[in-house]
Design a protein around this motif. Structure first.
Motif, short mmCIF file in Angstrom:
data_model
loop_
_atom_site.label_atom_id
_atom_site.label_comp_id
_atom_site.label_asym_id
_atom_site.label_seq_id
_atom_site.Cartn_x
_atom_site.Cartn_y
_atom_site.Cartn_z
N THR A 31 23.21 116.00 -13.67
CA THR A 31 22.34 117.17 -13.48
C THR A 31 21.07 116.86 -12.71
O THR A 31 20.37 117.77 -12.29
N ASP A 32 20.75 115.59 -12.54
CA ASP A 32 19.50 115.20 -11.88
C ASP A 32 19.78 114.33 -10.67
O ASP A 32 20.74 113.57 -10.64
N SER A 33 18.90 114.44 -9.68
CA SER A 33 18.97 113.54 -8.53
C SER A 33 17.55 113.20 -8.11
O SER A 33 16.62 113.98 -8.30
N TYR A 68 12.79 115.14 -6.34
CA TYR A 68 13.49 115.17 -7.62
C TYR A 68 14.08 116.56 -7.78
O TYR A 68 13.40 117.57 -7.56
N SER A 69 15.36 116.63 -8.14
CA SER A 69 15.97 117.94 -8.37
C SER A 69 16.76 117.91 -9.68
O SER A 69 17.27 116.87 -10.11
N HIS A 70 16.83 119.08 -10.30
CA HIS A 70 17.53 119.24 -11.58
C HIS A 70 18.37 120.50 -11.53
O HIS A 70 17.89 121.56 -11.14
N ARG A 71 19.64 120.37 -11.92
CA ARG A 71 20.53 121.53 -12.01
C ARG A 71 20.55 121.98 -13.47
O ARG A 71 20.94 121.24 -14.36
N SER A 79 13.59 121.96 -7.84
CA SER A 79 13.22 120.68 -7.23
C SER A 79 11.72 120.64 -6.95
O SER A 79 11.07 121.67 -6.79
#
Length: 153
Positions: A31-33, A68-71, A79
């Motif tokens: 879920t995170d990048s 930083y991004s989160h789904r 992000s």
């Protein structure tokens, strides 16, 4: 005219040398990048001081970007992007004489339709209201909110 330099200046650009390195690190989870980018560039030639002075600022010595991004569970994607750029000249008239940093926030989602897909995003640029930003003609310290939509069918 684009700038104040004549043809003799541009004929000497092959005398200008610079070297550097670039580093990129990425992590992608369920879920995170996270993505980190860094570059360092330095001029090598000092004999032609007028050439070095004019051209050296056209590329910043250091740049840094962090994303930083989160789904989220409901298919929304959020992000935050952080940027740092040393002093530079985007061209020979638009300059930033001090290093600048800024942060952007984005919230986006894709919606499926019967005939295609709708992408909607809301982006807040320069969220900390940095006053020194003057990149590519942006007004100094301007904060922006952008809403965009794209329909694919």
């Amino acid at each position: 005219m684009f700038d104040e330099f004549g043809p003799e200046f541009y004929s000497r650009l092959n005398e200008y040398e610079q070297a550097g390195f670039e580093l990129q690190l990425s992590y992608t989870g369920e879920t995170d990048s996270l993505h980190l980018g860094y570059s360092y560039v330095k001029e090598l030639e000092r004999d032609n001081s007028d050439l070095v002075e004019a051209v050296a600022l056209s590329s910043p010595e250091q740049t840094l970007s962090l994303l930083y991004s989160h789904r989220f569970a409901n298919d929304w994607l959020g992000s935050i992007s952080l940027f740092y750029v040393d002093d530079l000249r985007w061209n020979f008239s638009a300059a930033s004489t001090v290093p600048v940093s800024w942060a952007d926030l984005k919230l986006a989602r894709k919606f499926k339709t019967t005939n295609g897909e709708l992408d909607v995003s809301l982006t807040a640029q320069n969220i900390f209201d940095e006053e020194k930003i003057n990149l590519r003609g942006r007004d100094s310290g301007e904060r922006r909110i952008l809403l965009s939509a794209k329909y694919s069918f």
